[in-house]
Design a protein around this motif. Structure first.
Motif, mmCIF file in Angstrom:
data_model
loop_
_atom_site.group_PDB
_atom_site.id
_atom_site.type_symbol
_atom_site.label_atom_id
_atom_site.label_comp_id
_atom_site.label_asym_id
_atom_site.label_seq_id
_atom_site.Cartn_x
_atom_site.Cartn_y
_atom_site.Cartn_z
ATOM 1 N N GLU A 100 0.817 -1.212 0.000
ATOM 2 C CA GLU A 100 0.000 0.000 0.000
ATOM 3 C C GLU A 100 0.849 1.261 0.000
ATOM 4 O OE1 GLU A 100 -2.727 -0.171 3.245
ATOM 5 O OE2 GLU A 100 -3.868 -1.843 2.397
ATOM 6 N N LYS A 101 2.191 1.087 0.092
ATOM 7 C CA LYS A 101 3.059 2.256 0.237
ATOM 8 C C LYS A 101 4.315 2.141 -0.633
ATOM 9 C CE LYS A 101 1.405 3.283 4.900
ATOM 10 N NZ LYS A 101 1.760 3.561 6.319
ATOM 11 N N THR A 102 4.111 1.821 -1.909
ATOM 12 C CA THR A 102 5.235 1.795 -2.841
ATOM 13 C C THR A 102 5.589 3.232 -3.230
ATOM 14 O OG1 THR A 102 4.724 -0.413 -3.693
ATOM 15 C CG2 THR A 102 5.994 1.029 -5.121
ATOM 16 N N ASP A 103 6.859 3.563 -3.112
ATOM 17 C CA ASP A 103 7.321 4.949 -3.245
ATOM 18 C C ASP A 103 8.401 5.045 -4.320
ATOM 19 O OD1 ASP A 103 7.563 7.657 -2.668
ATOM 20 O OD2 ASP A 103 8.049 7.359 -0.542
ATOM 21 N N TRP A 104 8.620 6.268 -4.782
ATOM 22 C CA TRP A 104 9.601 6.559 -5.819
ATOM 23 C C TRP A 104 10.823 7.255 -5.213
ATOM 24 C CZ3 TRP A 104 4.742 8.942 -5.549
ATOM 25 C CH2 TRP A 104 4.739 10.258 -5.071
ATOM 26 N N GLU A 105 11.997 7.093 -5.844
ATOM 27 C CA GLU A 105 13.215 7.792 -5.417
ATOM 28 C C GLU A 105 14.189 7.860 -6.587
ATOM 29 O OE1 GLU A 105 15.091 6.871 -1.647
ATOM 30 O OE2 GLU A 105 13.409 5.603 -1.062
ATOM 31 N N VAL A 106 14.393 9.027 -7.164
ATOM 32 C CA VAL A 106 15.413 9.196 -8.187
ATOM 33 C C VAL A 106 16.768 9.333 -7.493
ATOM 34 C CG1 VAL A 106 15.011 11.716 -8.305
ATOM 35 C CG2 VAL A 106 16.200 10.541 -10.172
ATOM 36 N N GLU A 107 17.781 8.608 -8.012
ATOM 37 C CA GLU A 107 19.090 8.619 -7.358
ATOM 38 C C GLU A 107 20.230 8.594 -8.379
ATOM 39 O OE1 GLU A 107 19.731 6.175 -4.026
ATOM 40 O OE2 GLU A 107 17.683 6.423 -3.240
ATOM 41 N N LEU A 108 21.339 9.203 -7.990
ATOM 42 C CA LEU A 108 22.582 9.087 -8.746
ATOM 43 C C LEU A 108 23.258 7.781 -8.374
ATOM 44 C CD1 LEU A 108 24.888 10.270 -10.529
ATOM 45 C CD2 LEU A 108 25.815 11.269 -8.420
ATOM 46 N N ALA A 109 23.497 6.934 -9.377
ATOM 47 C CA ALA A 109 24.222 5.689 -9.157
ATOM 48 C C ALA A 109 25.686 5.888 -9.535
ATOM 49 C CB ALA A 109 23.618 4.563 -9.978
ATOM 50 N N VAL A 110 26.568 5.417 -8.680
ATOM 51 C CA VAL A 110 28.012 5.479 -8.896
ATOM 52 C C VAL A 110 28.502 4.064 -9.184
ATOM 53 C CG1 VAL A 110 30.239 6.003 -7.824
ATOM 54 C CG2 VAL A 110 28.253 7.462 -7.375
ATOM 55 N N VAL A 111 29.253 3.887 -10.257
ATOM 56 C CA VAL A 111 29.763 2.569 -10.624
ATOM 57 C C VAL A 111 31.272 2.537 -10.404
ATOM 58 C CG1 VAL A 111 29.959 0.859 -12.454
ATOM 59 C CG2 VAL A 111 27.909 2.282 -12.296
ATOM 60 N N GLY A 132 32.100 5.441 -13.613
ATOM 61 C CA GLY A 132 31.077 6.243 -14.257
ATOM 62 C C GLY A 132 29.831 6.370 -13.410
ATOM 63 N N TYR A 133 28.806 6.949 -14.015
ATOM 64 C CA TYR A 133 27.577 7.301 -13.303
ATOM 65 C C TYR A 133 26.366 6.911 -14.139
ATOM 66 C CZ TYR A 133 30.938 10.213 -10.788
ATOM 67 O OH TYR A 133 32.035 10.659 -10.073
ATOM 68 N N PHE A 159 34.713 -0.190 5.378
ATOM 69 C CA PHE A 159 33.881 -1.260 5.935
ATOM 70 C C PHE A 159 33.746 -2.455 5.005
ATOM 71 C CE2 PHE A 159 32.549 2.763 7.770
ATOM 72 C CZ PHE A 159 32.573 2.480 9.126
ATOM 73 N N MET A 160 33.957 -2.238 3.713
ATOM 74 C CA MET A 160 33.836 -3.313 2.736
ATOM 75 C C MET A 160 34.734 -2.986 1.557
ATOM 76 S SD MET A 160 30.047 -2.351 1.216
ATOM 77 C CE MET A 160 29.388 -1.938 2.844
ATOM 78 N N THR A 161 35.133 -3.999 0.839
ATOM 79 C CA THR A 161 35.910 -3.784 -0.374
ATOM 80 C C THR A 161 34.955 -3.536 -1.533
ATOM 81 O OG1 THR A 161 37.663 -5.236 0.445
ATOM 82 C CG2 THR A 161 37.664 -4.731 -1.905
ATOM 83 N N LEU A 162 35.193 -2.470 -2.254
ATOM 84 C CA LEU A 162 34.411 -2.142 -3.441
ATOM 85 C C LEU A 162 35.171 -2.636 -4.665
ATOM 86 C CD1 LEU A 162 33.417 1.510 -2.486
ATOM 87 C CD2 LEU A 162 31.998 -0.549 -2.246
ATOM 88 N N TYR A 163 34.495 -3.418 -5.497
ATOM 89 C CA TYR A 163 35.129 -4.017 -6.663
ATOM 90 C C TYR A 163 34.580 -3.413 -7.948
ATOM 91 C CZ TYR A 163 36.663 -7.654 -3.390
ATOM 92 O OH TYR A 163 37.232 -8.331 -2.344
ATOM 93 N N PRO A 164 35.350 -3.506 -9.049
ATOM 94 C CA PRO A 164 34.826 -3.046 -10.337
ATOM 95 C C PRO A 164 33.483 -3.707 -10.648
ATOM 96 C CG PRO A 164 37.166 -3.513 -10.522
ATOM 97 C CD PRO A 164 36.749 -3.987 -9.159
ATOM 98 N N GLY A 165 32.521 -2.889 -11.004
ATOM 99 C CA GLY A 165 31.175 -3.378 -11.278
ATOM 100 C C GLY A 165 30.232 -3.302 -10.101
ATOM 101 N N ASP A 166 30.727 -2.908 -8.926
ATOM 102 C CA ASP A 166 29.829 -2.619 -7.809
ATOM 103 C C ASP A 166 29.140 -1.284 -8.053
ATOM 104 O OD1 ASP A 166 30.563 -4.942 -6.520
ATOM 105 O OD2 ASP A 166 31.774 -3.965 -4.990
ATOM 106 N N VAL A 167 27.945 -1.127 -7.484
ATOM 107 C CA VAL A 167 27.125 0.076 -7.678
ATOM 108 C C VAL A 167 26.809 0.684 -6.318
ATOM 109 C CG1 VAL A 167 24.905 0.976 -8.517
ATOM 110 C CG2 VAL A 167 26.118 -0.800 -9.812
ATOM 111 N N ILE A 168 26.844 2.015 -6.254
ATOM 112 C CA ILE A 168 26.422 2.740 -5.060
ATOM 113 C C ILE A 168 25.269 3.651 -5.452
ATOM 114 C CG2 ILE A 168 27.094 4.279 -3.181
ATOM 115 C CD1 ILE A 168 30.045 3.598 -3.887
ATOM 116 N N ASN A 169 24.092 3.446 -4.828
ATOM 117 C CA ASN A 169 22.976 4.382 -4.970
ATOM 118 C C ASN A 169 23.123 5.432 -3.873
ATOM 119 O OD1 ASN A 169 21.936 2.899 -7.082
ATOM 120 N ND2 ASN A 169 20.281 1.982 -5.909
ATOM 121 N N THR A 170 23.204 6.701 -4.253
ATOM 122 C CA THR A 170 23.691 7.726 -3.328
ATOM 123 C C THR A 170 22.602 8.554 -2.647
ATOM 124 O OG1 THR A 170 24.010 9.271 -5.175
ATOM 125 C CG2 THR A 170 25.896 7.903 -4.540
#
Length: 285
Positions: A122-133, A153-154, A234-245
């Motif tokens: 009943e509460k599906t919501d929207w969020e536009v975000e910059l993704a960092v690759v 990239g982004y 806190f974690m190792t970030l590898y090529p192809g990981d994504v961060i939603n900011t």
């Protein structure tokens, strides 16, 4: 460069959108747009050279599905409450450190694919975000290093969320973040050299043609560079990981009652300056 993947779900092939807006086939040069490619400077140089030479085959874009611009994603790390105006609209305190949660890679769909409203939602919501690759392994990035040098990239991300699952059902946020189709990504992966300042990008989102979000990454509490540095402790970030900011103000959660949560039949459109545009129709799961 604007790298993308086209074709039916699960059978996408690598492509490039050239400076003239022509879609070109990369499958004769690289196997996919993924972490392996992003970590290979030589392969990226060959792609650039081929693009500059104009010899890449042209693809007929008519009726061709655009898939997620990144294949074989390792992990998706998300930052919650990362915009001052979003924290204010939801009545939350400004966090002293980034709030982290994870999304599974199988939530990722193409930028124009259908988004499914979960059963019982009943509460599906929207969020536009910059993704960092991420483009190279980031592990304990030091204060004397440039965290943005680890970014390949982004892209545009839609961090679809079910607020009742996320907030009202106990446990972690992940329950409201990992429903199927809850992370449309793309249309393109724009290489970092084309984004002069990731803190100067406008973000917008519309629901059924009505503008709901209109923000800028300059309002982020923790900018991209700090997020990359922080996560690497806190974690190792590898090529192809994504961060939603994170997302700016204007989500349904922050609106007066009755809050205008998403329903089957709604259409969501979103864009980030220079990174492209998405459009999704919602249907019941």
């Amino acid at each position: 460069m604007k790298l993308l993947r086209v074709g039916t779900a699960g059978n996408e092939r690598p492509a490039l959108l050239d400076e003239d807006g022509t879609l070109r086939d990369l499958s004769g040069i690289v196997a996919d747009v993924d972490g392996e490619l992003l970590a290979d400077a030589g392969a990226l140089a060959r792609v650039r050279e081929a693009a500059a030479g104009g010899a890449l085959p042209v693809l007929d874009a008519d009726g061709l599905r655009i898939g997620p611009p990144l294949g074989r994603i390792g992990k998706i790390v998300c930052i919650g409450l990362n915009y001052h105006d979003h924290a204010t609209e939801t009545g939350a305190a400004i966090p002293a450190e980034p709030i982290l949660f994870m999304k599974a890679p199988d939530t990722v769909v193409g930028p124009d694919d259908t988004v499914l409203v979960p059963r019982g939602s009943e509460k599906t919501d929207w969020e536009v975000e910059l993704a960092v690759v991420i483009g190279r392994t980031a592990r304990y990035v030091g204060a004397d290093e440039d965290p943005l040098s680890y970014v390949a990239g982004y892209a545009v991300a839609h961090d679809v969320s079910e607020r009742a699952f996320q907030i009202e059902r106990g446990g972690q946020w992940d329950k409201g973040k990992n429903c199927e189709t809850f992370n449309p990504l793309g249309p393109w992966l724009v290489t970092a050299d084309e984004v002069a300042d990731p803190q100067a990008l406008g973000l917008k989102l519309w629901v059924n043609g009505e503008l709901k979000q209109d923000g800028t990454t300059g309002d982020q509490i923790f900018p991209v560079a700090e997020v990359v540095r922080y996560l690497s402790q806190f974690m190792t970030l590898y090529p192809g990981d994504v961060i939603n900011t994170g997302t700016p103000a204007g989500v349904a959660l922050g609106q007066p009652d009755p809050k205008p949560y998403l329903r089957a039949g709604d259409v969501v459109e979103l864009e980030i300056e220079g990174l492209g545009r998405q459009r999704q129709e919602l249907k019941g799961a």
